[in-house]
Enzyme design. Structure first.
Site, PDB file in Angstrom:
ATOM      1  NE  ARG A 151      -7.306  -3.619   4.535  1.00 50.43           N
ATOM      2  CZ  ARG A 151      -8.026  -2.502   4.475  1.00 50.43           C
ATOM      3  NH1 ARG A 151      -7.463  -1.336   4.218  1.00 50.43           N
ATOM      4  NH2 ARG A 151      -9.333  -2.545   4.669  1.00 50.43           N
ATOM      5  CB  ILE A 185      -0.954  -0.001   1.218  1.00 50.56           C
ATOM      6  CG1 ILE A 185      -1.911  -1.196   1.127  1.00 50.56           C
ATOM      7  CG2 ILE A 185      -1.746   1.297   1.298  1.00 50.56           C
ATOM      8  CD1 ILE A 185      -2.736  -1.425   2.377  1.00 50.56           C
ATOM      9  CG  HIS A 210       9.444 -12.876 -32.120  1.00 50.50           C
ATOM     10  ND1 HIS A 210      10.291 -12.347 -31.164  1.00 50.50           N
ATOM     11  CD2 HIS A 210       9.728 -12.262 -33.286  1.00 50.50           C
ATOM     12  CE1 HIS A 210      11.082 -11.447 -31.750  1.00 50.50           C
ATOM     13  NE2 HIS A 210      10.752 -11.374 -33.043  1.00 50.50           N
TER      14      HIS A 210
END
Length: 477
Positions: free
Chosen positions: A278, A191, A450
Site C-alpha cells: 500500500r 494481504i 493449566h
C-alpha cells in the site's frame, strides 16, 4: 459564516476516528472529514472497517469454519453429510459485521458531539482546511489544530493494471461472488497470504507469485520457515523469486507472465489479486503552499510525536513512517489528541505487534534474532512447540511454536515470535513484557494456568535457559 474548530481531522479511519473521539473527550470542539461511501452510504472506519481488516477477518472466519466442518469435525466424532457453503451468504454476513461496526463509530461521533463532515478535505496554508462536501458547495474551515489521517491505498503496478472482476486489488478480492477455480496472487505478504487462504479453503487452486527470493523476510527466520512449510502443506503454491512481467485479461481469464531463476513462464487464472503493498494517500490532501514536507515515497515527514513541519498540524497512521497497521494508527491518534489537549503522551514504537491472520496465525513483537545480532547483541533464544501442549492437543490445533529472543548478558527480553493457534492474542503477553522491561526470568517465575495454550509461552521462556519441562533439552550455560 465560516465554521471553526479546535481540531479538524481529515480521515475517519481507525487513527482518525480515535483521535477525534479522544480530542472530544478532552473538551475540544472537533470535526472529522471523511469522504468514503461504502455500499451506497457514507461510512466511517476507513479501509480497516470497510474493505480491510474487518471484512477480511469475517471471511477468514467463515471459511475456516467451513473447512473445519468439511475436514476436521469427523476426528471429533461429529459427522456431517454433504457439507456445502454459500459465498453470497458469507458475503452478506461480512457486510452485516462491517455495517454494525461502522454504524457504531457514527453513534460514538454523535455521542461525543463530533461534527462528521461528509466529503474531502485539503490542508491549506495557515491551518485552514478546504472542505468539499459530497453534496453542496466548497467551504473553508478554520482550525486551531489539524490531524492528517487520510490513510493509504493499494499499490497498482504497471504490469498488472486492474480489470473489473478479473484483475483486482485487495478490495475487489473481498467481493468475489463465486469461488475462482484458479486464483493468482501477486505478493506473498500479509494481504496476499490472507486472501489466498480465504479462497483456498473454499476450493480454489491458489498460486502466489512473490518477486523476493525470501519468504516473509520481515519475520524471524525460524517463524518464516515454519509458515512456508505449513501454508504449502495446506495447498498454497508459493513461488518465490517470481517477478511478474505482464498480464493480459481476455474475457473471464487472465494470462500472467513472470520470470524466475528457471526463465520465463506463463500461467492462466480465472482471477488475479494484486497484493504488492500500500502507499500513503496524499493525492489532493495538501495545497502547494500548505507547508507540509513529504519524503521521496510521499510519506508525510513527522517527528517521534507525529508533528509535521507546520506547528499545529499532525499526521498519523499510514501517512507516516512505520508499519501500516490500524492499531499503530489508533495509538498515534490518541497520542496526538493528548498532546493537543496539553497532556504528555508517547507511542512506544518498539512494541508494535504484527499479525498475519492465516491459520495458524503468525504474530511477532520486538526484535527478531537476526535483527538483534545485526545490532551486535549477544542473544539467547528458546522455543517450544504447541504439539505437546495439552490444550492444543485437545483442540487438535497443534501446528507451530513460540520463540523468545533475549539479551544473553542481561536476560532482558528482546522479542517474541509466535506461529500457532491464537498467535495474535498470545503475542500480547510478549508485548506487555517488553513494555515493562521484563527479563526472561520474570516470565519463568510466573504461574500459567493449566491447561491453556499460554503454557507454551511459559515453556518457551524456560527453554531459553534449557529448562523446558515438557521437552528433553540440554540445560544452557
Amino acid at each position: 459564516m465560516t465554521q471553526s474548530f479546535d481540531v479538524v481531522v481529515i480521515g475517519g479511519g481507525p487513527g482518525g476516528y480515535e483521535a477525534a473521539i479522544r480530542a472530544a473527550q478532552l473538551g475540544l470542539k472537533v470535526a472529522c472529514i471523511e469522504k468514503r461511501v461504502h455500499k451506497g452510504k457514507p461510512a466511517l472506519g476507513g479501509t480497516c472497517l470497510n474493505v480491510g481488516c474487518i471484512p477480511s477477518k469475517a471471511l477468514l472466519d467463515s471459511t475456516h469454519k467451513y473447512h473445519d466442518a468439511a475436514h476436521e469435525f469427523a476426528a471429533h466424532g461429529i459427522k456431517i453429510d454433504k457439507v456445502s457453503f454459500d459465498v453470497k451468504t458469507m458475503q452478506a454476513r461480512k457486510d452485516t459485521v462491517v455495517g454494525n461496526l461502522t454504524g457504531g463509530v457514527a453513534q460514538l461521533f454523535k455521542g461525543h458531539n463530533i461534527t462528521w463532515l461528509q466529503g474531502t478535505g485539503k490542508l491549506l496554508a495557515g491551518k485552514k482546511v478546504e472542505f468539499t462536501p459530497l453534496e453542496g458547495a466548497v467551504e473553508t474551515i478554520d482550525a486551531q489544530n489539524v490531524i492528517l489521517a487520510a490513510g493509504s491505498v493499494p499499490v497498482n503496478i504497471p504490469v498488472a493494471q486492474l480489470v473489473e472482476d478479473v484483475i483486482v486489488d485487495s478490495t475487489g478480492a473481498l467481493e468475489f461472488q463465486d469461488v475462482p477455480k484458479r486464483l493468482g496472487v501477486i505478493g506473498a505478504g500479509v494481504i496476499g497470504l490472507e486472501l489466498g487462504s480465504v479462497w483456498k479453503r473454499l476450493g480454489a487452486e491458489v498460486v502466489v507469485l512473490e518477486a523476493v527470493d525470501a519468504f516473509l523476510p520481515a519475520c524471524d527466520k525460524a517463524i518464516a520457515k515454519e509458515a512456508q512449510k505449513i501454508l504449502t502443506k495446506q495447498g498454497l503454491d508459493i513461488r518465490l523469486g517470481a517477478r511478474v512481467t505482464g498480464t493480459e485479461a481476455k474475457g473471464k481469464n487472465v494470462t500472467v507472465k513472470y520470470t524466475d531463476k528457471d526463465g520465463e513462464h506463463s500461467e492462466v487464472f480465472d482471477k488475479l489479486i494484486v497484493a504488492v503493498g500500500r502507499r500513503p494517500f496524499t493525492d489532493g490532501l495538501l495545497a502547494a503552499d500548505s507547508g507540509i514536507t513529504l519524503d521521496e515515497r510521499r510519506f508525510v515527514h513527522v517527528d517521534n510525536q507525529c508533528r509535521t513541519s507546520v506547528p499545529g498540524v499532525y499526521a498519523i497512521g499510514d501517512l507516516v513512517r512505520g508499519p501500516m497497521l490500524a492499531h499503530k494508527a489508533m495509538e498515534e491518534g490518541m497520542m496526538v489528541a493528548e498532546l493537543i489537549g496539553g497532556h504528555h503522551a508517547q507511542v512506544n514504537y518498539d512494541t508494535i505487534i504484527g499479525v498475519i491472520y492465516t491459520h495458524p496465525e503468525i504474530a511477532w513483537v520486538g526484535q527478531t534474532e537476526e535483527q538483534a545480532k545485526a545490532e551486535g547483541i549477544e542473544v539467547k533464544t528458546g522455543q517450544f512447540a504447541f504439539a505437546v501442549n495439552g490444550r492444543a492437543l485437545a483442540a487438535a490445533d497443534t501446528a507451530g511454536f513460540v520463540k523468545f529472543v533475549a539479551d544473553a548478558k542481561t536476560d532482558r527480553l528482546l522479542g517474541m515470535h509466535v506461529i500457532g493457534p491464537n498467535a495474535g492474542d498470545i503475542v500480547h503477553q510478549g508485548m506487555i513484557s517488553l513494555e515493562f522491561g521484563a527479563s526472561v526470568e520474570d516470565l519463568q517465575l510466573m504461574t500459567f494456568a493449566h491447561p491453556t495454550l499460554s503454557e507454551v509461552v511459559h515453556e518457551a521462556a524456560l527453554s531459553v535457559d534449557g529448562r523446558a519441562i515438557h521437552a528433553i533439552q540440554r540445560k544452557k550455560k
